[in-house]
Design an enzyme around this catalytic site. Structure first.
Site, short mmCIF file in Angstrom:
data_model
loop_
_atom_site.label_atom_id
_atom_site.label_comp_id
_atom_site.label_asym_id
_atom_site.label_seq_id
_atom_site.Cartn_x
_atom_site.Cartn_y
_atom_site.Cartn_z
N TYR A 141 -4.27 14.43 -2.92
CA TYR A 141 -3.31 15.15 -3.75
C TYR A 141 -3.77 16.57 -4.09
CZ TYR A 141 -1.14 10.58 -4.52
OH TYR A 141 -0.54 9.36 -4.35
N LYS A 191 -11.47 2.19 2.08
CA LYS A 191 -11.07 1.93 3.48
C LYS A 191 -12.24 2.33 4.37
CE LYS A 191 -7.94 0.55 6.48
NZ LYS A 191 -7.62 -0.89 6.62
N ASP A 223 -6.24 -2.58 1.96
CA ASP A 223 -5.15 -3.45 2.41
C ASP A 223 -5.35 -4.87 1.90
OD1 ASP A 223 -7.40 -3.39 4.02
OD2 ASP A 223 -6.31 -3.41 5.92
N ASP A 247 -3.01 5.18 -7.04
CA ASP A 247 -1.60 5.43 -7.32
C ASP A 247 -0.75 4.26 -6.84
OD1 ASP A 247 0.80 6.59 -7.94
OD2 ASP A 247 0.61 8.29 -6.58
N ASP A 251 0.75 0.80 -9.34
CA ASP A 251 2.18 0.50 -9.43
C ASP A 251 2.46 -0.92 -8.94
OD1 ASP A 251 2.79 2.90 -10.54
OD2 ASP A 251 3.91 3.69 -8.84
#
Length: 362
Positions: A141, A191, A223, A247, A251
């Site tokens: 970001y 990851k 994942d 992020d 959620d």
């Protein structure tokens, strides 16, 4: 004790839920002999409309000159066609950066009285109590370059995932410190089988863990973590991860409780004030109708009292009041089951205030 709070109502339902939060703060002030001074600022869509920028300098100045920042909601489809640099979300990213808020805390706790509101089986969500610690000022970001390019064979785009080792160290350390106050387990999500940034992340997590022999550390690929949050969320205590993974996962985890309207968040770090906000969006479709769920914003106030002001009794009073209201069967539309009585925003707020008064009196 006097505390100065910068209040940013924001967009959509933001002003409505912020009004509820201010009522709760005023109640706490009266009951515990505190005093709050409020200073109001603009951010997001309303700032774009009125001042031409999603983050006016005055907002930054007011936030820095405060003990805590309370934010309602930011954004909406009205501003979706603007260039990236003028989107409301840029204001949110900008204030986090300006205040050096590198750690986002999202508690996910399943209230027993709301288990039926979750789309998952009751036995899966019952007893869930986890905390996601998301790195907030680095990663994709904020990395540069971040741009579109015109190359010989057509248009291309680049986003840069950039982290300093020191940025990883401080967020992982924050997670371990929080785990000491909970169930002493940290799950570091990365990851590492693909990304070099994640390989460094994992190395740093191991280094930091060496200073916390009382805390269990486990590594989990992102994942798999996404799957495990749905399959067996009770296995998690504190989850720490980088910006984009956090992020998405936070959620996803929010839906364990059945509604985004129930979950608060805190953004902390650095020497300045923390920023506290509900994780739900601006919900422009219900703005102005007095039907928004104010509980996430009210619980965000409790987080401010706990993490910024270190007022544990006051924070407990708010959280217990919310629990009591839910156990008594009071609901807003987003968490109501068929046949349950639905309260509007103001009515739900009044029920919380009544319970705070009752708890303190007793």
């Amino acid at each position: 004790m006097n505390k100065k709070i910068t209040v940013i109502p924001g967009d959509g339902i933001g002003p409505e839920v912020i009004r509820s939060a201010i009522k709760v703060l005023d109640c706490i002030a009266a009951k515990f002999n505190h005093e709050f001074t409020y200073q109001y600022a603009k951010l997001g869509g309303v700032a774009i409309d009125e001042e031409g920028t999603p983050l006016p300098q005055r907002t930054i100045d007011l936030c820095k000159d405060s003990d805590g920042v309370l934010l309602g909601a930011v954004g909406g489809p009205k501003w979706d066609t603007l260039p990236g640099s003028l989107r409301p979300e840029k204001g949110l990213l900008g204030i986090r950066k300006a205040l050096q808020l590198y750690a986002n805390l999202r508690p996910v706790k399943a209230h027993k009285s709301l288990l039926d509101a979750s789309t998952l089986k009751k036995e899966v969500v019952e007893g869930v109590d986890l905390l996601i610690v998301r790195e907030l000022t680095g990663g994709l970001y904020f990395g540069q370059p971040q741009e579109r390019r015109h190359e010989a064979d057509g248009e291309a785009v680049v986003d840069t995932l950039y982290y300093k080792k020191s940025e990883i160290e401080r967020i992982v350390k924050q997670a371990f410190e929080l785990a000491r106050l909970r169930n002493k387990k940290v799950t570091s999500v990365d990851k590492a089988n693909v990304l070099e940034s994640s390989r460094l992340w994992r190395e740093v997590a191991v280094e930091v863990a060496g200073n916390y022999p009382d805390i269990e550390l486990e590594h989990m690929l992102v994942d798999n973590a996404a799957m495990q949050l749905i399959r067996n969320p009770k296995q998690f205590d504190v989850v720490v991860t980088e910006n984009m993974f956090g992020d998405i996962l936070s959620d996803e985890a929010s839906m364990l409780t059945g509604s985004l309207g129930m979950l608060p968040s805190a953004s902390i770090g650095g020497d300045g004030p923390g920023l506290y906000e509900p994780i739900h969006g601006s919900a422009p479709d219900i703005a102005g109708k007095n039907i928004a769920n104010p509980l996430a914003t009210i619980l965000s106030v409790a987080m401010m009292l706990r993490f910024s002001f270190h007022w544990i009794e006051e924070a407990d009073a708010i959280e217990e009041a919310v629990t009591n209201v839910l156990e008594a069967g009071y609901r807003t539309g987003d968490i109501a089951e068929k046949g349950e009585t639905i309260l509007n925003t103001d009515e739900m707020t009044e029920k919380v205030l009544e319970n705070i008064h009752l708890a303190i009196t007793n």
